[in-house]
Design a protein around this motif. Structure first.
Motif, PDB file in Angstrom:
ATOM      1  N   PRO A   1       0.818  -1.229   0.000  1.00  0.00           N
ATOM      2  CA  PRO A   1       0.000   0.000   0.000  1.00  0.00           C
ATOM      3  C   PRO A   1       0.844   1.269   0.000  1.00  0.00           C
ATOM      4  O   PRO A   1       0.478   2.263  -0.647  1.00  0.00           O
ATOM      5  N   ALA A   2       1.977   1.233   0.707  1.00  0.00           N
ATOM      6  CA  ALA A   2       2.835   2.422   0.732  1.00  0.00           C
ATOM      7  C   ALA A   2       3.424   2.692  -0.645  1.00  0.00           C
ATOM      8  O   ALA A   2       3.443   3.846  -1.121  1.00  0.00           O
ATOM      9  N   GLY A   3       3.918   1.649  -1.322  1.00  0.00           N
ATOM     10  CA  GLY A   3       4.492   1.825  -2.656  1.00  0.00           C
ATOM     11  C   GLY A   3       3.463   2.277  -3.666  1.00  0.00           C
ATOM     12  O   GLY A   3       3.749   3.118  -4.530  1.00  0.00           O
ATOM     13  N   TYR A   4       2.252   1.738  -3.576  1.00  0.00           N
ATOM     14  CA  TYR A   4       1.188   2.142  -4.506  1.00  0.00           C
ATOM     15  C   TYR A   4       0.816   3.602  -4.290  1.00  0.00           C
ATOM     16  O   TYR A   4       0.637   4.361  -5.257  1.00  0.00           O
ATOM     17  N   ALA A   5       0.704   4.013  -3.042  1.00  0.00           N
ATOM     18  CA  ALA A   5       0.362   5.408  -2.746  1.00  0.00           C
ATOM     19  C   ALA A   5       1.462   6.348  -3.223  1.00  0.00           C
ATOM     20  O   ALA A   5       1.182   7.400  -3.812  1.00  0.00           O
ATOM     21  N   LEU A   6       2.715   5.983  -2.987  1.00  0.00           N
ATOM     22  CA  LEU A   6       3.823   6.839  -3.412  1.00  0.00           C
ATOM     23  C   LEU A   6       3.950   6.894  -4.924  1.00  0.00           C
ATOM     24  O   LEU A   6       4.421   7.897  -5.480  1.00  0.00           O
ATOM     25  N   ALA A   7       3.526   5.836  -5.617  1.00  0.00           N
ATOM     26  CA  ALA A   7       3.635   5.806  -7.070  1.00  0.00           C
ATOM     27  C   ALA A   7       2.454   6.490  -7.764  1.00  0.00           C
ATOM     28  O   ALA A   7       2.625   7.102  -8.820  1.00  0.00           O
ATOM     29  N   ARG A   8       1.269   6.402  -7.172  1.00  0.00           N
ATOM     30  CA  ARG A   8       0.065   6.867  -7.863  1.00  0.00           C
ATOM     31  C   ARG A   8      -0.451   8.220  -7.359  1.00  0.00           C
ATOM     32  O   ARG A   8      -0.991   9.009  -8.139  1.00  0.00           O
ATOM     33  N   LEU A   9      -0.316   8.472  -6.071  1.00  0.00           N
ATOM     34  CA  LEU A   9      -0.891   9.683  -5.504  1.00  0.00           C
ATOM     35  C   LEU A   9       0.120  10.828  -5.517  1.00  0.00           C
ATOM     36  O   LEU A   9       1.331  10.608  -5.418  1.00  0.00           O
ATOM     37  N   LYS A  10      -0.392  12.035  -5.646  1.00  0.00           N
ATOM     38  CA  LYS A  10       0.459  13.223  -5.596  1.00  0.00           C
ATOM     39  C   LYS A  10       0.598  13.659  -4.144  1.00  0.00           C
ATOM     40  O   LYS A  10      -0.071  14.593  -3.678  1.00  0.00           O
ATOM     41  N   LEU A  11       1.469  12.966  -3.444  1.00  0.00           N
ATOM     42  CA  LEU A  11       1.638  13.230  -2.018  1.00  0.00           C
ATOM     43  C   LEU A  11       2.611  14.383  -1.804  1.00  0.00           C
ATOM     44  O   LEU A  11       3.633  14.484  -2.502  1.00  0.00           O
ATOM     45  N   PRO A  12       2.318  15.260  -0.842  1.00  0.00           N
ATOM     46  CA  PRO A  12       3.291  16.294  -0.511  1.00  0.00           C
ATOM     47  C   PRO A  12       4.511  15.668   0.188  1.00  0.00           C
ATOM     48  O   PRO A  12       4.378  14.708   0.944  1.00  0.00           O
ATOM     49  N   PHE A  13       5.670  16.226  -0.092  1.00  0.00           N
ATOM     50  CA  PHE A  13       6.909  15.749   0.511  1.00  0.00           C
ATOM     51  C   PHE A  13       7.162  14.262   0.200  1.00  0.00           C
ATOM     52  O   PHE A  13       7.645  13.504   1.040  1.00  0.00           O
ATOM     53  N   ARG A  14       6.827  13.857  -1.029  1.00  0.00           N
ATOM     54  CA  ARG A  14       7.013  12.461  -1.418  1.00  0.00           C
ATOM     55  C   ARG A  14       8.480  12.049  -1.317  1.00  0.00           C
ATOM     56  O   ARG A  14       8.789  10.947  -0.863  1.00  0.00           O
ATOM     57  N   GLY A  15       9.372  12.931  -1.747  1.00  0.00           N
ATOM     58  CA  GLY A  15      10.800  12.616  -1.676  1.00  0.00           C
ATOM     59  C   GLY A  15      11.277  12.424  -0.250  1.00  0.00           C
ATOM     60  O   GLY A  15      12.090  11.533   0.038  1.00  0.00           O
ATOM     61  N   LEU A  16      10.754  13.253   0.679  1.00  0.00           N
ATOM     62  CA  LEU A  16      11.144  13.116   2.081  1.00  0.00           C
ATOM     63  C   LEU A  16      10.604  11.821   2.689  1.00  0.00           C
ATOM     64  O   LEU A  16      11.255  11.211   3.549  1.00  0.00           O
ATOM     65  N   ILE A  17       9.408  11.402   2.226  1.00  0.00           N
ATOM     66  CA  ILE A  17       8.848  10.149   2.729  1.00  0.00           C
ATOM     67  C   ILE A  17       9.728   8.973   2.315  1.00  0.00           C
ATOM     68  O   ILE A  17      10.035   8.085   3.116  1.00  0.00           O
ATOM     69  N   LEU A  18      10.145   8.965   1.044  1.00  0.00           N
ATOM     70  CA  LEU A  18      11.041   7.906   0.583  1.00  0.00           C
ATOM     71  C   LEU A  18      12.374   7.956   1.326  1.00  0.00           C
ATOM     72  O   LEU A  18      12.952   6.920   1.680  1.00  0.00           O
ATOM     73  N   LEU A  19      12.851   9.180   1.574  1.00  0.00           N
ATOM     74  CA  LEU A  19      14.119   9.325   2.280  1.00  0.00           C
ATOM     75  C   LEU A  19      14.014   8.851   3.720  1.00  0.00           C
ATOM     76  O   LEU A  19      14.995   8.362   4.296  1.00  0.00           O
ATOM     77  N   ALA A  20      12.820   8.981   4.306  1.00  0.00           N
ATOM     78  CA  ALA A  20      12.643   8.578   5.701  1.00  0.00           C
ATOM     79  C   ALA A  20      12.881   7.088   5.894  1.00  0.00           C
ATOM     80  O   ALA A  20      13.301   6.647   6.969  1.00  0.00           O
ATOM     81  N   PHE A  21      12.615   6.285   4.851  1.00  0.00           N
ATOM     82  CA  PHE A  21      12.845   4.847   4.973  1.00  0.00           C
ATOM     83  C   PHE A  21      14.327   4.501   5.025  1.00  0.00           C
ATOM     84  O   PHE A  21      14.685   3.368   5.372  1.00  0.00           O
ATOM     85  N   LEU A  22      15.182   5.455   4.678  1.00  0.00           N
ATOM     86  CA  LEU A  22      16.625   5.227   4.756  1.00  0.00           C
ATOM     87  C   LEU A  22      17.195   5.562   6.126  1.00  0.00           C
ATOM     88  O   LEU A  22      18.375   5.310   6.376  1.00  0.00           O
ATOM     89  N   ILE A  23      16.376   6.135   7.005  1.00  0.00           N
ATOM     90  CA  ILE A  23      16.876   6.556   8.319  1.00  0.00           C
ATOM     91  C   ILE A  23      17.510   5.408   9.105  1.00  0.00           C
ATOM     92  O   ILE A  23      18.570   5.594   9.723  1.00  0.00           O
ATOM     93  N   PRO A  24      16.909   4.194   9.131  1.00  0.00           N
ATOM     94  CA  PRO A  24      17.577   3.115   9.872  1.00  0.00           C
ATOM     95  C   PRO A  24      18.978   2.794   9.383  1.00  0.00           C
ATOM     96  O   PRO A  24      19.801   2.267  10.138  1.00  0.00           O
ATOM     97  N   GLN A  25      19.268   3.116   8.098  1.00  0.00           N
ATOM     98  CA  GLN A  25      20.596   2.859   7.560  1.00  0.00           C
ATOM     99  C   GLN A  25      21.551   4.023   7.803  1.00  0.00           C
ATOM    100  O   GLN A  25      22.757   3.887   7.548  1.00  0.00           O
ATOM    101  N   ALA A  26      21.025   5.147   8.272  1.00  0.00           N
ATOM    102  CA  ALA A  26      21.842   6.351   8.376  1.00  0.00           C
ATOM    103  C   ALA A  26      22.611   6.446   9.683  1.00  0.00           C
ATOM    104  O   ALA A  26      23.512   7.267   9.805  1.00  0.00           O
ATOM    105  N   PHE A  27      22.241   5.639  10.682  1.00  0.00           N
ATOM    106  CA  PHE A  27      22.880   5.715  11.990  1.00  0.00           C
ATOM    107  C   PHE A  27      23.625   4.424  12.280  1.00  0.00           C
ATOM    108  O   PHE A  27      23.282   3.359  11.739  1.00  0.00           O
ATOM    109  N   PRO A  28      24.648   4.477  13.137  1.00  0.00           N
ATOM    110  CA  PRO A  28      25.368   3.247  13.487  1.00  0.00           C
ATOM    111  C   PRO A  28      24.430   2.209  14.097  1.00  0.00           C
ATOM    112  O   PRO A  28      23.669   2.506  15.022  1.00  0.00           O
ATOM    113  N   ASN A  29      24.470   1.003  13.554  1.00  0.00           N
ATOM    114  CA  ASN A  29      23.539  -0.039  13.993  1.00  0.00           C
ATOM    115  C   ASN A  29      23.719  -0.386  15.464  1.00  0.00           C
ATOM    116  O   ASN A  29      22.743  -0.697  16.160  1.00  0.00           O
ATOM    117  N   LEU A  30      24.947  -0.337  15.940  1.00  0.00           N
ATOM    118  CA  LEU A  30      25.221  -0.773  17.313  1.00  0.00           C
ATOM    119  C   LEU A  30      24.452   0.062  18.324  1.00  0.00           C
ATOM    120  O   LEU A  30      23.761  -0.473  19.203  1.00  0.00           O
TER     121      LEU A  30
END
Length: 279
Positions: free
Chosen positions: A97-126
């Motif tokens: 559902p998230a991918g369909y909404a991001l692909a089909r709907l004109k969501l505000p801050f769509r780029g930031l939403i996609l970027l938010a999924f990278l947050i777990p990779q942005a910090f040291p895992n430990l």
């Protein structure tokens, strides 16, 4: 052919053009396949020590120890597969559902939403997993399979959502509109038209999530150990204890599905899907 021979005769150095290329490709093959060959040797080595470059004795006694009832490998393999499959299911339930909404709907801050999924990779895992383990301990999720699955999902969503978004973006919206024009509802058009067309991309997404979960060590260690035994944890403990035969067999168990699934991904992920990842 005659012209090439005449050119080589006039310039002998031109005939040696393949030498540096051969050396480069030889070194690349050594660094890629050398460790794999060494891994395979350790899986069947009964006696091997310095200064011998090859094992002195070969056998499969280490395999018997790994798969013995007390070896721990079968329990670790079962837990790893169960956690990986549950991680795939939860990730896809959220990513479709998230991918369909991001692909089909004109969501505000769509780029930031996609970027938010990278947050777990942005910090040291430990540091992240230490705090997650503390929180999970308070809510009784530490040392449980659901707790490990939740940690793996946090990383798997990166692949699941991004690839699902690309898969849905690669589908022409007019196909879905055509189904709506002949009387299909929105949900019916999605199930009968959009979802089957996006299935190869979603399958590739599921494989990436599965492999990420199968190889995850840090989250499995801090959230699952010692109650939930996983293959990466078994690999770490055997390698740290100097039991290279058991460690190599465990590493091979992790390596084989990775190679097989990557070949499958190569068939599923087409250029039109890859070109839309992140867009």
């Amino acid at each position: 052919m005659t012209a090439a021979r005449n050119s080589a005769a006039r310039n002998p150095l031109a005939a040696l053009w393949w030498v540096p290329r051969g050396i480069i490709f030889g070194l690349m093959a050594f660094f890629i396949f050398g460790p794999l060959f060494n891994l395979l040797l350790w899986t069947v080595a009964e006696k091997w020590y310095f200064p011998y470059s090859l094992p002195l004795e070969y056998g499969f006694s280490s395999w018997a120890k790994v798969f013995a009832p007390r070896g721990g490998a079968m329990e670790s393999l079962t837990n790893s597969l169960v956690v990986a499959l549950l991680t795939v299911v939860v990730s896809l339930l959220l990513a479709i559902p998230a991918g369909y909404a991001l692909a089909r709907l004109k969501l505000p801050f769509r780029g930031l939403i996609l970027l938010a999924f990278l947050i777990p990779q942005a910090f040291p895992n430990l540091t992240v997993y230490v705090n997650i383990a503390r929180i999970f301990y308070e809510i009784k999720l530490n040392g449980t399979i659901p707790g490990v699955v939740l940690v793996h999902v946090s990383h798997g969503l990166v692949y699941a959502v991004w690839i699902a978004t690309a898969a849905f973006s690669a589908i022409d919206v007019e196909l879905e509109q055509a189904a709506r024009n002949i009387g299909a509802g929105a949900f019916r058009a999605f199930l009968d038209v959009t979802l089957p067309l996006a299935a190869p991309g979603l399958m590739a997404s599921a494989i990436f999530v599965f492999l990420e979960s199968l190889d995850e060590f840090t989250g499995s260690y801090f959230v699952g150990a010692p109650d939930v035994n996983m293959l990466p944890l078994l690999l770490y403990t055997t390698a740290a204890g100097g039991n290279y035969q058991i460690a190599s067999i465990t590493a091979l168990l992790l390596l084989v599905p990775s190679l097989v699934f990557m070949l499958i991904v190569e068939r599923f992920l087409k250029a039109d899907v890859l070109s839309r990842v992140g867009h």
